[in-house]
Motif scaffolding. Structure first.
Motif, PDB file in Angstrom:
ATOM      1  N   HIS A 107     -19.765  25.565 112.688  1.00 53.96           N
ATOM      2  CA  HIS A 107     -20.324  26.054 113.947  1.00 53.96           C
ATOM      3  C   HIS A 107     -19.539  25.496 115.135  1.00 53.96           C
ATOM      4  O   HIS A 107     -19.363  26.166 116.143  1.00 53.96           O
ATOM      5  N   SER A 108     -19.098  24.257 115.003  1.00 52.18           N
ATOM      6  CA  SER A 108     -18.393  23.604 116.101  1.00 52.18           C
ATOM      7  C   SER A 108     -17.083  24.313 116.430  1.00 52.18           C
ATOM      8  O   SER A 108     -16.759  24.530 117.600  1.00 52.18           O
ATOM      9  N   VAL A 109     -16.325  24.691 115.416  1.00 45.89           N
ATOM     10  CA  VAL A 109     -15.050  25.376 115.640  1.00 45.89           C
ATOM     11  C   VAL A 109     -15.288  26.726 116.312  1.00 45.89           C
ATOM     12  O   VAL A 109     -14.604  27.075 117.277  1.00 45.89           O
ATOM     13  N   ALA A 110     -16.278  27.476 115.834  1.00 47.79           N
ATOM     14  CA  ALA A 110     -16.572  28.781 116.438  1.00 47.79           C
ATOM     15  C   ALA A 110     -17.006  28.630 117.886  1.00 47.79           C
ATOM     16  O   ALA A 110     -16.560  29.375 118.768  1.00 47.79           O
ATOM     17  N   ARG A 111     -17.847  27.655 118.150  1.00 47.17           N
ATOM     18  CA  ARG A 111     -18.336  27.439 119.517  1.00 47.17           C
ATOM     19  C   ARG A 111     -17.208  27.026 120.450  1.00 47.17           C
ATOM     20  O   ARG A 111     -17.077  27.546 121.557  1.00 47.17           O
ATOM     21  N   LYS A 112     -16.350  26.095 119.994  1.00 48.45           N
ATOM     22  CA  LYS A 112     -15.248  25.618 120.837  1.00 48.45           C
ATOM     23  C   LYS A 112     -14.234  26.726 121.102  1.00 48.45           C
ATOM     24  O   LYS A 112     -13.679  26.810 122.201  1.00 48.45           O
ATOM     25  N   CYS A 113     -13.982  27.581 120.116  1.00 51.99           N
ATOM     26  CA  CYS A 113     -13.055  28.702 120.332  1.00 51.99           C
ATOM     27  C   CYS A 113     -13.620  29.671 121.366  1.00 51.99           C
ATOM     28  O   CYS A 113     -12.889  30.134 122.255  1.00 51.99           O
ATOM     29  N   LEU A 114     -14.897  29.984 121.248  1.00 53.96           N
ATOM     30  CA  LEU A 114     -15.499  30.896 122.225  1.00 53.96           C
ATOM     31  C   LEU A 114     -15.516  30.280 123.615  1.00 53.96           C
ATOM     32  O   LEU A 114     -15.284  30.972 124.613  1.00 53.96           O
ATOM     33  N   GLN A 115     -15.774  28.981 123.708  1.00 49.74           N
ATOM     34  CA  GLN A 115     -15.755  28.317 125.011  1.00 49.74           C
ATOM     35  C   GLN A 115     -14.356  28.310 125.605  1.00 49.74           C
ATOM     36  O   GLN A 115     -14.180  28.481 126.817  1.00 49.74           O
ATOM     37  N   ALA A 116     -13.339  28.139 124.763  1.00 49.65           N
ATOM     38  CA  ALA A 116     -11.964  28.161 125.254  1.00 49.65           C
ATOM     39  C   ALA A 116     -11.592  29.558 125.754  1.00 49.65           C
ATOM     40  O   ALA A 116     -10.922  29.703 126.784  1.00 49.65           O
ATOM     41  N   LEU A 117     -12.043  30.599 125.047  1.00 47.54           N
ATOM     42  CA  LEU A 117     -11.780  31.966 125.497  1.00 47.54           C
ATOM     43  C   LEU A 117     -12.543  32.286 126.779  1.00 47.54           C
ATOM     44  O   LEU A 117     -12.066  33.046 127.625  1.00 47.54           O
ATOM     45  N   GLU A 118     -13.730  31.702 126.934  1.00 50.79           N
ATOM     46  CA  GLU A 118     -14.470  31.869 128.188  1.00 50.79           C
ATOM     47  C   GLU A 118     -13.739  31.196 129.340  1.00 50.79           C
ATOM     48  O   GLU A 118     -13.753  31.702 130.463  1.00 50.79           O
ATOM     49  N   GLY A 119     -13.100  30.072 129.064  1.00 55.30           N
ATOM     50  CA  GLY A 119     -12.337  29.381 130.093  1.00 55.30           C
ATOM     51  C   GLY A 119     -11.162  30.199 130.592  1.00 55.30           C
ATOM     52  O   GLY A 119     -10.747  30.076 131.741  1.00 55.30           O
ATOM     53  N   LEU A 120     -10.603  31.055 129.721  1.00 51.69           N
ATOM     54  CA  LEU A 120      -9.508  31.943 130.107  1.00 51.69           C
ATOM     55  C   LEU A 120     -10.008  33.236 130.758  1.00 51.69           C
ATOM     56  O   LEU A 120      -9.199  34.081 131.104  1.00 51.69           O
ATOM     57  N   LYS A 121     -11.322  33.396 130.834  1.00 54.61           N
ATOM     58  CA  LYS A 121     -11.957  34.604 131.390  1.00 54.61           C
ATOM     59  C   LYS A 121     -11.674  35.849 130.542  1.00 54.61           C
ATOM     60  O   LYS A 121     -11.645  36.956 131.033  1.00 54.61           O
ATOM     61  N   LEU A 122     -11.455  35.632 129.222  1.00 58.27           N
ATOM     62  CA  LEU A 122     -11.278  36.755 128.311  1.00 58.27           C
ATOM     63  C   LEU A 122     -12.597  37.168 127.679  1.00 58.27           C
ATOM     64  O   LEU A 122     -12.741  38.300 127.219  1.00 58.27           O
ATOM     65  N   VAL A 123     -13.551  36.235 127.648  1.00 54.78           N
ATOM     66  CA  VAL A 123     -14.840  36.459 127.002  1.00 54.78           C
ATOM     67  C   VAL A 123     -15.927  36.011 127.967  1.00 54.78           C
ATOM     68  O   VAL A 123     -15.739  35.059 128.718  1.00 54.78           O
ATOM     69  N   GLU A 124     -17.052  36.718 127.941  1.00 57.44           N
ATOM     70  CA  GLU A 124     -18.209  36.305 128.740  1.00 57.44           C
ATOM     71  C   GLU A 124     -19.464  36.436 127.901  1.00 57.44           C
ATOM     72  O   GLU A 124     -19.474  37.151 126.894  1.00 57.44           O
ATOM     73  N   GLN A 125     -20.510  35.753 128.314  1.00 59.73           N
ATOM     74  CA  GLN A 125     -21.770  35.823 127.581  1.00 59.73           C
ATOM     75  C   GLN A 125     -22.489  37.121 127.926  1.00 59.73           C
ATOM     76  O   GLN A 125     -22.478  37.572 129.073  1.00 59.73           O
ATOM     77  N   ASP A 126     -23.106  37.710 126.907  1.00 60.22           N
ATOM     78  CA  ASP A 126     -23.854  38.947 127.077  1.00 60.22           C
ATOM     79  C   ASP A 126     -25.311  38.614 127.388  1.00 60.22           C
ATOM     80  O   ASP A 126     -25.808  37.562 126.997  1.00 60.22           O
ATOM     81  N   GLN A 127     -25.999  39.534 128.086  1.00 54.96           N
ATOM     82  CA  GLN A 127     -27.409  39.266 128.407  1.00 54.96           C
ATOM     83  C   GLN A 127     -28.271  39.292 127.157  1.00 54.96           C
ATOM     84  O   GLN A 127     -29.273  38.593 127.070  1.00 54.96           O
ATOM     85  N   THR A 128     -27.898  40.106 126.172  1.00 58.30           N
ATOM     86  CA  THR A 128     -28.701  40.221 124.961  1.00 58.30           C
ATOM     87  C   THR A 128     -28.388  39.135 123.939  1.00 58.30           C
ATOM     88  O   THR A 128     -28.996  39.106 122.878  1.00 58.30           O
ATOM     89  N   GLY A 129     -27.428  38.271 124.242  1.00 58.69           N
ATOM     90  CA  GLY A 129     -27.040  37.225 123.308  1.00 58.69           C
ATOM     91  C   GLY A 129     -25.663  37.494 122.758  1.00 58.69           C
ATOM     92  O   GLY A 129     -25.228  38.640 122.649  1.00 58.69           O
TER      93      GLY A 129
END
Length: 161
Positions: A107-129
């Motif tokens: 879970h940690s690797v998946a979470r850190k990868c998504l957070q890193a992609l959010e830092g690049l503004k390539l990914v954002e959180q969805d309202q539905t999850g």
């Protein structure tokens, strides 16, 4: 029927038109070259990616490759959350003489990868999850896919009949 991006003379190339292995490799090289995506984990060089793995990854650029793979997956299927990615990257645990069972990845690797992609503004959180690819992320993937497509076309030209 054929979509416009698949037409031979349409000019538009998307991530669906190129080989996934070449796209992920090129995207990982782009992440590493840009210098903005940093593995924000301690022990990133010795940690295992899942409980069922026996050793840490051999490739030193595994974090960039995993982020590129997750970005490509979000291009096709979104929203996806941490739990979905742990299931995607899960695998079979070898229990020796006992029967094997499926286990999820870290879970940690998946979470850190998504957070890193959010830092690049390539990914954002969805309202539905979960997380979705932003417009900028979609543009970057399409641009890199076009470069990969052009390189593949240069190496293997298609004969015209």
């Amino acid at each position: 029927w054929r979509m416009a991006s698949y037409a031979p003379n349409s000019g538009g190339v998307s991530a669906k038109d190129v080989d996934q292995q070449h796209l992920v490799t090129a995207l990982a090289a782009f992440f590493k070259k840009s210098g903005k995506l940093k593995p924000n984990m301690e022990f990133a060089d010795i940690m295992k990616l899942a409980k069922f793995k026996e050793m840490a990854p051999v490739d030193p650029d595994w974090f960039y490759i995993r982020c590129a793979s997750m970005a490509r997956h979000l291009y096709f299927r979104s929203p996806c959350g941490v739990g979905a990615f742990t299931k995607i990257y899960g695998g079979r645990k070898n229990n020796g003489t006992s029967p094997p069972h499926f286990l999820r990845s870290s879970h940690s690797v998946a979470r850190k990868c998504l957070q890193a992609l959010e830092g690049l503004k390539l990914v954002e959180q969805d309202q539905t999850g979960g997380r979705v690819l932003t417009g900028q992320g979609r543009r970057d993937l399409d641009r890199i896919a076009a470069q990969v497509h052009a390189a593949a076309k240069k190496l293997n030209p298609v004969p015209e009949f």
